[in-house]
Scaffold this motif. Sequence first.
Motif, PDB file in Angstrom:
ATOM      1  N   GLU A 186     -21.425  52.944  10.260  1.00 19.01           N
ATOM      2  CA  GLU A 186     -23.008  52.670   9.945  1.00 19.01           C
ATOM      3  C   GLU A 186     -23.459  52.285  11.786  1.00 19.01           C
ATOM      4  OE1 GLU A 186     -25.531  50.363   8.514  1.00 19.01           O
ATOM      5  OE2 GLU A 186     -23.249  48.782   7.825  1.00 19.01           O
ATOM      6  N   THR A 187     -24.319  52.733  12.005  1.00 20.21           N
ATOM      7  CA  THR A 187     -24.782  52.034  13.669  1.00 20.21           C
ATOM      8  C   THR A 187     -26.061  51.588  13.235  1.00 20.21           C
ATOM      9  OG1 THR A 187     -23.725  53.889  14.336  1.00 20.21           O
ATOM     10  CG2 THR A 187     -25.418  53.364  15.861  1.00 20.21           C
ATOM     11  N   ARG A 188     -25.863  50.116  13.752  1.00 17.15           N
ATOM     12  CA  ARG A 188     -27.224  49.902  14.162  1.00 17.15           C
ATOM     13  C   ARG A 188     -27.830  49.380  14.819  1.00 17.15           C
ATOM     14  NH1 ARG A 188     -27.916  45.828   8.563  1.00 17.15           N
ATOM     15  NH2 ARG A 188     -26.804  47.160   7.402  1.00 17.15           N
ATOM     16  N   GLU A 189     -29.196  48.262  15.944  1.00 14.98           N
ATOM     17  CA  GLU A 189     -29.549  48.308  16.679  1.00 14.98           C
ATOM     18  C   GLU A 189     -30.604  47.111  16.509  1.00 14.98           C
ATOM     19  OE1 GLU A 189     -32.129  51.125  17.690  1.00 14.98           O
ATOM     20  OE2 GLU A 189     -31.615  52.883  18.448  1.00 14.98           O
ATOM     21  N   LEU A 190     -29.882  46.494  18.029  1.00 13.18           N
ATOM     22  CA  LEU A 190     -30.916  45.229  17.804  1.00 13.18           C
ATOM     23  C   LEU A 190     -31.722  44.904  19.275  1.00 13.18           C
ATOM     24  CD1 LEU A 190     -27.910  42.940  16.317  1.00 13.18           C
ATOM     25  CD2 LEU A 190     -30.556  43.842  15.409  1.00 13.18           C
ATOM     26  N   THR A 191     -32.618  44.294  19.862  1.00 15.18           N
ATOM     27  CA  THR A 191     -33.054  44.153  20.625  1.00 15.18           C
ATOM     28  C   THR A 191     -33.441  43.172  21.598  1.00 15.18           C
ATOM     29  OG1 THR A 191     -34.593  45.742  20.031  1.00 15.18           O
ATOM     30  CG2 THR A 191     -35.304  44.316  21.995  1.00 15.18           C
ATOM     31  N   LEU A 192     -32.820  43.071  22.998  1.00 12.83           N
ATOM     32  CA  LEU A 192     -32.696  41.849  24.085  1.00 12.83           C
ATOM     33  C   LEU A 192     -34.022  40.336  23.506  1.00 12.83           C
ATOM     34  CD1 LEU A 192     -30.150  42.458  25.774  1.00 12.83           C
ATOM     35  CD2 LEU A 192     -29.627  40.919  24.347  1.00 12.83           C
ATOM     36  N   PRO A 193     -33.992  39.464  24.439  1.00 16.12           N
ATOM     37  CA  PRO A 193     -35.001  39.145  24.382  1.00 16.12           C
ATOM     38  C   PRO A 193     -36.003  39.119  26.009  1.00 16.12           C
ATOM     39  CG  PRO A 193     -33.635  37.007  24.192  1.00 16.12           C
ATOM     40  CD  PRO A 193     -33.095  38.709  23.828  1.00 16.12           C
ATOM     41  N   TRP A 194     -37.444  39.444  25.779  1.00 15.04           N
ATOM     42  CA  TRP A 194     -37.504  39.473  26.959  1.00 15.04           C
ATOM     43  C   TRP A 194     -38.969  38.467  27.772  1.00 15.04           C
ATOM     44  CZ3 TRP A 194     -42.115  40.315  30.523  1.00 15.04           C
ATOM     45  CH2 TRP A 194     -42.318  41.100  31.075  1.00 15.04           C
ATOM     46  N   PRO A 195     -38.671  37.855  28.076  1.00 14.12           N
ATOM     47  CA  PRO A 195     -37.640  37.491  29.416  1.00 14.12           C
ATOM     48  C   PRO A 195     -36.784  36.661  28.812  1.00 14.12           C
ATOM     49  CG  PRO A 195     -39.641  36.172  30.408  1.00 14.12           C
ATOM     50  CD  PRO A 195     -40.213  37.004  28.579  1.00 14.12           C
ATOM     51  N   SER A 196     -36.078  36.781  30.059  1.00 11.68           N
ATOM     52  CA  SER A 196     -34.451  36.204  29.245  1.00 11.68           C
ATOM     53  C   SER A 196     -33.710  35.446  30.908  1.00 11.68           C
ATOM     54  CB  SER A 196     -33.661  36.794  28.289  1.00 11.68           C
ATOM     55  OG  SER A 196     -32.341  36.593  28.511  1.00 11.68           O
ATOM     56  N   GLY A 219     -13.860  45.976  11.952  1.00 12.57           N
ATOM     57  CA  GLY A 219     -14.090  45.375  12.624  1.00 12.57           C
ATOM     58  C   GLY A 219     -15.735  46.505  13.579  1.00 12.57           C
ATOM     59  N   ALA A 220     -16.166  45.527  15.175  1.00 10.27           N
ATOM     60  CA  ALA A 220     -17.583  46.052  15.088  1.00 10.27           C
ATOM     61  C   ALA A 220     -17.679  46.586  17.126  1.00 10.27           C
ATOM     62  CB  ALA A 220     -18.170  44.783  15.171  1.00 10.27           C
ATOM     63  N   GLU A 221     -17.709  47.285  17.032  1.00 10.80           N
ATOM     64  CA  GLU A 221     -17.833  47.803  18.807  1.00 10.80           C
ATOM     65  C   GLU A 221     -19.348  48.589  19.536  1.00 10.80           C
ATOM     66  OE1 GLU A 221     -15.240  51.473  19.392  1.00 10.80           O
ATOM     67  OE2 GLU A 221     -16.296  52.045  17.397  1.00 10.80           O
ATOM     68  N   LEU A 222     -19.295  47.578  20.376  1.00 15.72           N
ATOM     69  CA  LEU A 222     -20.853  48.421  20.735  1.00 15.72           C
ATOM     70  C   LEU A 222     -20.526  49.674  21.585  1.00 15.72           C
ATOM     71  CD1 LEU A 222     -21.621  45.299  23.579  1.00 15.72           C
ATOM     72  CD2 LEU A 222     -23.027  46.048  21.760  1.00 15.72           C
ATOM     73  N   LEU A 223     -21.587  50.729  21.651  1.00 15.27           N
ATOM     74  CA  LEU A 223     -21.697  51.962  21.415  1.00 15.27           C
ATOM     75  C   LEU A 223     -22.021  52.280  22.920  1.00 15.27           C
ATOM     76  CD1 LEU A 223     -23.999  54.192  18.871  1.00 15.27           C
ATOM     77  CD2 LEU A 223     -21.273  53.291  18.624  1.00 15.27           C
ATOM     78  N   PRO A 224     -21.352  52.936  23.968  1.00 15.04           N
ATOM     79  CA  PRO A 224     -20.804  53.477  25.511  1.00 15.04           C
ATOM     80  C   PRO A 224     -22.222  53.982  25.624  1.00 15.04           C
ATOM     81  CG  PRO A 224     -20.077  55.073  24.578  1.00 15.04           C
ATOM     82  CD  PRO A 224     -20.203  54.130  23.036  1.00 15.04           C
ATOM     83  N   ASP A 225     -23.361  54.366  24.835  1.00 14.43           N
ATOM     84  CA  ASP A 225     -24.579  54.960  25.059  1.00 14.43           C
ATOM     85  C   ASP A 225     -25.263  53.851  26.025  1.00 14.43           C
ATOM     86  OD1 ASP A 225     -23.071  57.161  24.012  1.00 14.43           O
ATOM     87  OD2 ASP A 225     -25.163  56.652  22.108  1.00 14.43           O
ATOM     88  N   THR A 226     -25.715  52.814  26.359  1.00 14.60           N
ATOM     89  CA  THR A 226     -26.149  52.046  27.396  1.00 14.60           C
ATOM     90  C   THR A 226     -25.313  51.430  28.480  1.00 14.60           C
ATOM     91  OG1 THR A 226     -24.645  50.056  26.394  1.00 14.60           O
ATOM     92  CG2 THR A 226     -26.876  50.792  25.074  1.00 14.60           C
ATOM     93  N   PHE A 272     -24.544  49.173  18.635  1.00 13.10           N
ATOM     94  CA  PHE A 272     -23.425  48.490  17.875  1.00 13.10           C
ATOM     95  C   PHE A 272     -23.165  49.648  16.613  1.00 13.10           C
ATOM     96  CE2 PHE A 272     -26.289  45.996  16.078  1.00 13.10           C
ATOM     97  CZ  PHE A 272     -26.158  45.204  14.812  1.00 13.10           C
ATOM     98  N   ARG A 273     -21.595  49.302  16.371  1.00 15.10           N
ATOM     99  CA  ARG A 273     -21.298  50.327  14.695  1.00 15.10           C
ATOM    100  C   ARG A 273     -20.438  48.995  14.542  1.00 15.10           C
ATOM    101  NH1 ARG A 273     -18.029  55.327  17.018  1.00 15.10           N
ATOM    102  NH2 ARG A 273     -20.311  56.355  17.434  1.00 15.10           N
ATOM    103  N   LEU A 274     -20.038  49.083  13.054  1.00 18.06           N
ATOM    104  CA  LEU A 274     -19.833  48.304  11.908  1.00 18.06           C
ATOM    105  C   LEU A 274     -19.198  48.970  11.368  1.00 18.06           C
ATOM    106  CD1 LEU A 274     -22.444  46.469  10.935  1.00 18.06           C
ATOM    107  CD2 LEU A 274     -20.655  45.671  12.465  1.00 18.06           C
ATOM    108  N   TRP A 275     -17.679  49.078  11.102  1.00 22.80           N
ATOM    109  CA  TRP A 275     -16.488  49.891  10.259  1.00 22.80           C
ATOM    110  C   TRP A 275     -16.044  49.155   9.023  1.00 22.80           C
ATOM    111  CZ3 TRP A 275     -14.214  54.398  12.614  1.00 22.80           C
ATOM    112  CH2 TRP A 275     -14.220  54.812  13.884  1.00 22.80           C
ATOM    113  N   TRP A 276     -15.880  50.397   7.634  1.00 28.55           N
ATOM    114  CA  TRP A 276     -15.601  49.428   6.971  1.00 28.55           C
ATOM    115  C   TRP A 276     -14.346  50.918   6.128  1.00 28.55           C
ATOM    116  CZ3 TRP A 276     -17.314  44.819   5.393  1.00 28.55           C
ATOM    117  CH2 TRP A 276     -18.466  43.894   5.729  1.00 28.55           C
ATOM    118  N   SER A 277     -13.939  49.321   4.979  1.00 34.38           N
ATOM    119  CA  SER A 277     -13.716  50.664   4.189  1.00 34.38           C
ATOM    120  C   SER A 277     -13.220  49.793   2.700  1.00 34.38           C
ATOM    121  CB  SER A 277     -11.802  51.588   4.519  1.00 34.38           C
ATOM    122  OG  SER A 277     -11.152  50.194   4.358  1.00 34.38           O
TER     123      SER A 277
END
Length: 600
Positions: free
Chosen positions: A547-557, A466-473, A490-495
């Motif tokens: 692992e933690t990854r980052e993506l950026t939302l578009p602006w303007p939106s 699964g994946a989850e948004l991090l609460p830092d935002t 967001f965070r991705l979990w693997w095994s």
Amino acid sequence: MKRSAPLPLLALALLLVAASRLLRLDDLTMNRDEVWSIWQTFGSFGDIFRRTPYDWPPLYFLTLGAWSQLAGIQPLALRALSALAFLPGAAVAFKLLQHWRGWRAGLIALLVWSGLGMAIQLSTEVRGYALQLPLAMLAFWMAVRYFERPDWRRGLPLTLTMAALFWLSYTGGMVILLTGIFGLVVYRPRLRSLLLPGLLTALLVLPELLRISELLVRRVDNTSVIDLPPVLPAIIELYIDFFGSAWPITATLAAAALWLILRRDRPGKPLMLALAIHALGMPLLMYLLNPVLGLFHGRYAWWIMPGIALLIALGLSWLPRRGTNLASILLVAVLFAAVPDESPYQIFDRLSPLEDNFRWLRDHMRWGDELLVTPGIEDSCGAAEEWIYHGRAWLPNSLEFIREPGGQPRIWVLNPDRQTPELRRHLEEERIPGPFVGPYGCLFRLYEAPPDPAGIPYANGMRFHGAELLPDTWSAGERPLLHEGETFQFRLWWSVDETPPLDYSLHTWLQRRGQVLDEINTAPMPFWPPDAPGETSRWQTGKLYVETRELTLPWPSHSNHFDVYMKLYHWETLEPVAAQGLGPHGERRVLAVRVRSYRI
């Protein structure tokens, strides 16, 4: 002599006094006595009355219970009652010296009384002494008004004030005694007028005196074995406790005041004599009577401080205008001097870290988090009432206490290194550790499980949990809602069910209506375990890889929902790895992101 003070100057002085208290409140830690004071007010007024400790009268606890119903139970709100209650007493100190020596003397009295270190300490605590400080000064002012013009309309408020002092704390009895001595010395021709308030006060306090008569006998048994230093060092130390950290300044001003009184006033003048008995005679008397009363302590002898403040102000009132201006400036500086952190200011050697822990946890927890507390281990953090109070004050209805882990995704564990081997094994193998707070013995640490513990298997042996948004935002407790142009994590979990034969890459991207808006296309970048390799062919079974990854939302939106997708593939052939629930090109939708914009 000009007897009315410039109103802006008096208002400024009171604002400075208020600031000297209010600016300290949020930096203080509740001690166990303060926690007990508010904890026993949880309930009705009848409950509060029944729970009153055997060595305290009930009035303060009833007042505190009423205040908490209005202002809440957080430490800042509770301490505000003590700090704000002090201000009327400071104004009364001004009124007393203004009455005797003019408004400049009144201003000095206000500043001396407000700057005594022990007065600052007691007026920021959640204890009954805080309300006695202003009432003690009020009792002296009412006594002056009454003796100058005896009348039942003035005698009744004096009686109620003295009775309230006693019903707040038994040390108020010393203020009643000193009020009588004051009238005897200063207003001897009108001493007969003392009978009315004296008898009425006795009637009001007699029921409580009878109730605690046995307690008084036991107290004498305990105080009779207390050893004190030699008389002179003990009294000097007591004055230093009253003066606080800035005692060299206050002591210098006190010495100057005594010199001016002896130089300008006749030593037998009634007012000076009454204040001298209060400020100079009482410490010696309390030293001699300590085997009986046990009041030779800066905290329990707080009632000596009004006499000290009034005597110093009376002496300094003889200074020329430049001298009173300089003294006022020094006393303003004393207001903001640090309060000592040793006895008798802090009656507990060690303060519980629970308040700091819960305050920190309030800002770092998420809705649905739970705190695992194993029976017996919590005693190292604080008493049971401290756990209850701080939990209610900082985390009302948002943190559940549990005794063992279940399927909760996020649990905070108290002292994980002290848990059973079975629990430690669960934490190490099925969760990953996160942030922590607190000292050794009272450590809270977050342990997180993957969003999907069962996971989705891939054909290469990897399993996606699964994946989850991090609460830092966003703030704790809020629903995830992002701004346009914001970068989110967001965070991705693997095994792995078995070690993958090859190294695989992971493509993640942000998409809206089929359009890719941002993307990351790399090999996995696990931060957990700390030594985890990026090559999937080196991953081992029995471990979680996160692992933690980052993506950026578009602006303007505009206000919209955006989707986060991922695709696991072999980097040489670009062929996606097969698994259930994939799209036509091997993609999987893992997150939905909400964006709010003024461009609706």
